[in-house]
Design a protein around this motif. Structure first.
Motif, PDB file in Angstrom:
ATOM      1  N   SER A  47      -4.710   3.915  -1.079  1.00 15.84           N
ATOM      2  CA  SER A  47      -5.454   2.781  -1.630  1.00 15.84           C
ATOM      3  C   SER A  47      -5.767   1.792  -0.521  1.00 15.84           C
ATOM      4  O   SER A  47      -5.265   1.889   0.591  1.00 15.84           O
ATOM      5  N   LEU A  48      -6.595   0.828  -0.837  1.00 17.48           N
ATOM      6  CA  LEU A  48      -6.980  -0.191   0.138  1.00 17.48           C
ATOM      7  C   LEU A  48      -5.748  -0.944   0.638  1.00 17.48           C
ATOM      8  O   LEU A  48      -5.611  -1.188   1.833  1.00 17.48           O
ATOM      9  N   ASP A  49      -4.816  -1.297  -0.264  1.00 18.72           N
ATOM     10  CA  ASP A  49      -3.610  -2.026   0.147  1.00 18.72           C
ATOM     11  C   ASP A  49      -2.771  -1.204   1.112  1.00 18.72           C
ATOM     12  O   ASP A  49      -2.247  -1.723   2.094  1.00 18.72           O
ATOM     13  N   ARG A  50      -2.658   0.077   0.842  1.00 13.09           N
ATOM     14  CA  ARG A  50      -1.863   0.950   1.708  1.00 13.09           C
ATOM     15  C   ARG A  50      -2.506   1.078   3.083  1.00 13.09           C
ATOM     16  O   ARG A  50      -1.831   1.027   4.100  1.00 13.09           O
ATOM     17  N   ARG A  51      -3.825   1.261   3.103  1.00 12.90           N
ATOM     18  CA  ARG A  51      -4.518   1.377   4.398  1.00 12.90           C
ATOM     19  C   ARG A  51      -4.420   0.086   5.186  1.00 12.90           C
ATOM     20  O   ARG A  51      -4.257   0.106   6.403  1.00 12.90           O
ATOM     21  N   THR A  52      -4.489  -1.048   4.499  1.00  9.12           N
ATOM     22  CA  THR A  52      -4.356  -2.344   5.167  1.00  9.12           C
ATOM     23  C   THR A  52      -2.961  -2.479   5.779  1.00  9.12           C
ATOM     24  O   THR A  52      -2.822  -2.909   6.930  1.00  9.12           O
ATOM     25  N   ALA A  53      -1.942  -2.101   5.033  1.00  5.99           N
ATOM     26  CA  ALA A  53      -0.568  -2.168   5.542  1.00  5.99           C
ATOM     27  C   ALA A  53      -0.386  -1.239   6.739  1.00  5.99           C
ATOM     28  O   ALA A  53       0.260  -1.608   7.729  1.00  5.99           O
TER      29      ALA A  53
END
Length: 62
Positions: A47-53
């Motif tokens: 997800s976007l949050d995971r890729r950002t992290a």
């Protein structure tokens, strides 16, 4: 030949191979399905949050 289903994950007693996974499991565009040392490993879609992290962690480690 019966339709492919993820139900086979709970019924198979033999070690998994890449060939068996391709033959028995359905194709999907959702979670990633991999065979590692005879086991099937299912990981969620990135997800976007995971890729950002991941990006932030990579930056901090650098």
């Amino acid at each position: 030949m019966p339709p492919k289903s993820f139900d086979v994950l709970s019924h198979r007693s033999e070690a998994w191979t890449a060939s068996a996974a391709l033959d028995l499991l359905p194709e999907n565009s959702g979670p990633r399905v991999e065979v590692l040392r005879g086991c099937v490993v299912v990981t969620p879609v990135s997800s976007l949050d995971r890729r950002t992290a991941q990006r932030e962690l990579r930056y901090l480690l650098k």
